[in-house]
Design a protein around this motif. Structure first.
Motif, PDB file in Angstrom:
ATOM      1  N   ILE A  69       1.729  23.903 -12.380  1.00  0.00           N
ATOM      2  CA  ILE A  69       0.978  22.937 -13.176  1.00  0.00           C
ATOM      3  C   ILE A  69       1.867  22.503 -14.330  1.00  0.00           C
ATOM      4  O   ILE A  69       2.425  23.344 -15.038  1.00  0.00           O
ATOM      5  CB  ILE A  69      -0.337  23.545 -13.705  1.00  0.00           C
ATOM      6  N   ARG A  77      -4.634  23.166 -16.536  1.00  0.00           N
ATOM      7  CA  ARG A  77      -4.329  24.509 -17.048  1.00  0.00           C
ATOM      8  C   ARG A  77      -5.614  25.234 -17.429  1.00  0.00           C
ATOM      9  O   ARG A  77      -5.787  26.424 -17.124  1.00  0.00           O
ATOM     10  CB  ARG A  77      -3.389  24.412 -18.249  1.00  0.00           C
ATOM     11  N   LYS A  81      -7.188  28.650 -15.782  1.00  0.00           N
ATOM     12  CA  LYS A  81      -7.580  29.797 -16.606  1.00  0.00           C
ATOM     13  C   LYS A  81      -9.042  30.160 -16.351  1.00  0.00           C
ATOM     14  O   LYS A  81      -9.388  31.337 -16.236  1.00  0.00           O
ATOM     15  CB  LYS A  81      -7.361  29.471 -18.083  1.00  0.00           C
ATOM     16  N   TRP A  87      -0.983  33.233 -16.455  1.00  0.00           N
ATOM     17  CA  TRP A  87       0.298  32.562 -16.613  1.00  0.00           C
ATOM     18  C   TRP A  87       1.418  33.578 -16.550  1.00  0.00           C
ATOM     19  O   TRP A  87       1.371  34.625 -17.192  1.00  0.00           O
ATOM     20  CB  TRP A  87       0.325  31.813 -17.939  1.00  0.00           C
ATOM     21  N   TRP A  94       1.334  29.694 -12.603  1.00  0.00           N
ATOM     22  CA  TRP A  94       0.024  30.329 -12.746  1.00  0.00           C
ATOM     23  C   TRP A  94      -0.251  31.100 -11.469  1.00  0.00           C
ATOM     24  O   TRP A  94       0.096  30.653 -10.376  1.00  0.00           O
ATOM     25  CB  TRP A  94      -1.064  29.268 -12.922  1.00  0.00           C
TER      26      TRP A  94
END
Length: 115
Positions: A69, A77, A81, A87, A94
């Motif tokens: 990404i 991002r 998450k 990360w 990722w």
């Protein structure tokens, strides 16, 4: 040429086509050609039905997959998450479980090894 309307069988405007094509009718489209000043009515038909087994998934649901990404793509991002992704600064990727991203936009960002 622009498509302005797509009708499913049974909706108003499809009665005669349903009578003509029956269960083979998938949809009716109305397309407008500004150049020729014409409205075109098209149909999408099923011409063949055969049994099909989908191919197995490339990854198991609990497999960690790497996602590439771009740094500036903050919405992706945040989505990674939220899906439980972590990360890895060394690899600049990722890592997230495939089951958490299957069928989402993130699935297109899986980093596939060229080797």
């Amino acid at each position: 040429m622009r498509t302005r309307l797509i009708l499913k069988p049974g909706q108003p405007g499809t009665k005669r086509l349903v009578e003509k094509y029956g269960d083979a009718l998938l949809c009716v489209r109305f397309k407008y050609d500004a150049e020729s000043r014409q409205r075109l009515k098209t149909v999408e038909l099923i011409v063949e039905r055969t049994a099909w087994t989908p191919p197995p998934s490339r990854y198991a649901v609990d497999t960690l997959v790497p996602l590439r990404i771009e740094v500036a793509d903050m919405p992706l991002r945040l989505q990674a998450k939220a899906a439980g992704g972590r990360w890895n600064p060394e690899k600049k990727l990722w890592f997230v479980k495939y089951g958490n991203i299957s069928g989402t936009l993130l699935e297109k960002h899986i980093q596939v090894d060229d080797s």
